[in-house]
Design a protein around this motif. Structure first.
Motif, PDB file in Angstrom:
ATOM      1  N   VAL A 133       0.882  -1.163   0.000  1.00  0.00           N
ATOM      2  CA  VAL A 133       0.000   0.000   0.000  1.00  0.00           C
ATOM      3  C   VAL A 133       0.920   1.213   0.000  1.00  0.00           C
ATOM      4  O   VAL A 133       1.627   1.466   0.976  1.00  0.00           O
ATOM      5  N   THR A 134       0.939   1.952  -1.097  1.00  0.00           N
ATOM      6  CA  THR A 134       1.932   3.015  -1.260  1.00  0.00           C
ATOM      7  C   THR A 134       1.340   4.419  -1.188  1.00  0.00           C
ATOM      8  O   THR A 134       2.061   5.371  -0.864  1.00  0.00           O
ATOM      9  N   GLU A 135       0.087   4.585  -1.501  1.00  0.00           N
ATOM     10  CA  GLU A 135      -0.515   5.916  -1.488  1.00  0.00           C
ATOM     11  C   GLU A 135      -0.560   6.419  -0.050  1.00  0.00           C
ATOM     12  O   GLU A 135      -1.088   5.738   0.830  1.00  0.00           O
ATOM     13  N   PRO A 136       0.019   7.585   0.247  1.00  0.00           N
ATOM     14  CA  PRO A 136       0.173   8.030   1.641  1.00  0.00           C
ATOM     15  C   PRO A 136      -1.134   8.060   2.436  1.00  0.00           C
ATOM     16  O   PRO A 136      -1.165   7.612   3.591  1.00  0.00           O
ATOM     17  N   GLU A 137      -2.187   8.593   1.871  1.00  0.00           N
ATOM     18  CA  GLU A 137      -3.443   8.671   2.607  1.00  0.00           C
ATOM     19  C   GLU A 137      -4.016   7.284   2.883  1.00  0.00           C
ATOM     20  O   GLU A 137      -4.545   7.030   3.968  1.00  0.00           O
ATOM     21  N   GLU A 138      -3.903   6.382   1.912  1.00  0.00           N
ATOM     22  CA  GLU A 138      -4.397   5.024   2.107  1.00  0.00           C
ATOM     23  C   GLU A 138      -3.557   4.291   3.151  1.00  0.00           C
ATOM     24  O   GLU A 138      -4.075   3.548   3.989  1.00  0.00           O
ATOM     25  N   LYS A 139      -2.252   4.502   3.126  1.00  0.00           N
ATOM     26  CA  LYS A 139      -1.374   3.887   4.127  1.00  0.00           C
ATOM     27  C   LYS A 139      -1.718   4.410   5.522  1.00  0.00           C
ATOM     28  O   LYS A 139      -1.815   3.635   6.478  1.00  0.00           O
ATOM     29  N   HIS A 140      -1.910   5.705   5.632  1.00  0.00           N
ATOM     30  CA  HIS A 140      -2.267   6.320   6.905  1.00  0.00           C
ATOM     31  C   HIS A 140      -3.592   5.763   7.409  1.00  0.00           C
ATOM     32  O   HIS A 140      -3.746   5.437   8.596  1.00  0.00           O
ATOM     33  N   ASN A 167       6.372   7.066   6.018  1.00  0.00           N
ATOM     34  CA  ASN A 167       7.211   6.670   4.891  1.00  0.00           C
ATOM     35  C   ASN A 167       8.120   5.500   5.246  1.00  0.00           C
ATOM     36  O   ASN A 167       8.426   4.658   4.391  1.00  0.00           O
TER      37      ASN A 167
END
Length: 243
Positions: A133-140, A167
């Motif tokens: 899962v690389t997209e920052p908002e999705e990871k968060h 990150n």
């Protein structure tokens, strides 16, 4: 316990496919021993994934086989885990196939013979390749779901994660499309000729309990927060799916 058919090549859906739950086992997930105890639907698999705290992830790395226990969580039809981005685990799971297993012990089954002693349990085996899962908002969002799943309401109380922390953390997910569940319930299966033998027979349930919180001396708050198992110190707060 959970014995399935080995296969050198993946035959089920990949982690990147759209995994609608299927009741048809793949060559790798088909349960060979006691197949009547098996289930392949998403609901059965998900219930055991949700009940467990730890999974064991098996993978190959640099010519060697490894099996590492780690915390996991589930959202929809994927199992998630996190790792340090630079860790061997994170790198290996993105580089090749993995097998994830979860097992919950529910009771000791005592028969009149040593041969028929058993264990009541629930287990899951999942095959496939993890994706990042690389997209920052999705990871968060996924990391928030992880914390909230263990400690409801706690995310908003915590110091917010920094961009550097997010990150540095790898969030990986694995489709549940190629998975099987296996469950053993009930009492002992004694041979008819053993029924009169003078030995106790039955099931001894196994339970895990949430204990009293052990507060850090510098904790700014005295009361521990609730967890997925209830409020600490609450009488009868057990581990869901194990007791």
């Amino acid at each position: 316990m959970h014995e399935s058919q080995p296969s050198p090549n993946p035959s089920g859906p990949s982690a990147s496919s759209s995994p609608s739950a299927s009741s048809s086992p793949s060559a790798r997930t088909r349960v060979l021993r006691r197949p009547q105890r098996a289930a392949y639907d998403l609901a059965s698999v998900a219930a055991i994934v949700d009940a467990g705290l730890l999974c064991t992830v098996a993978f190959q790395w640099e010519g060697s086989v490894h099996a590492i226990p780690t915390l996991h969580w589930r959202e929809g039809d994927h199992l998630y885990l996190h790792a340090a981005k630079a860790s061997r685990l994170g790198q290996a799971l993105l580089a090749g196939e993995a097998c994830v297993s979860i097992a919950l012990a529910d009771g000791l089954v005592l028969a009149r013979s040593a041969m028929h002693h058993s264990l009541n349990y629930r287990s899951v085996v999942i095959y496939g390749r993890f994706e990042a899962v690389t997209e920052p908002e999705e990871k968060h969002r996924a990391l928030r779901a992880f914390i909230e799943g263990l400690y409801p309401g706690r995310w908003e109380e915590l110091r917010p994660m920094t961009a550097k922390e997010v990150n540095a953390t790898a969030v990986l997910r694995l489709s549940l499309a190629e998975a099987s569940a296996k469950v053993r319930q009930g009492g002992p299966k004694d041979d008819a000729e053993d029924l009169a033998w003078p030995a106790w027979a039955g099931v001894i349930p196994l339970q895990r309990r949430q204990g009293e919180p052990e507060m850090e001396v510098d904790s700014p708050l005295a009361e521990a927060p609730p967890t997925r198992f209830g409020r600490p110190g609450q009488d009868g707060a057990g581990v869901a799916g194990v007791d």
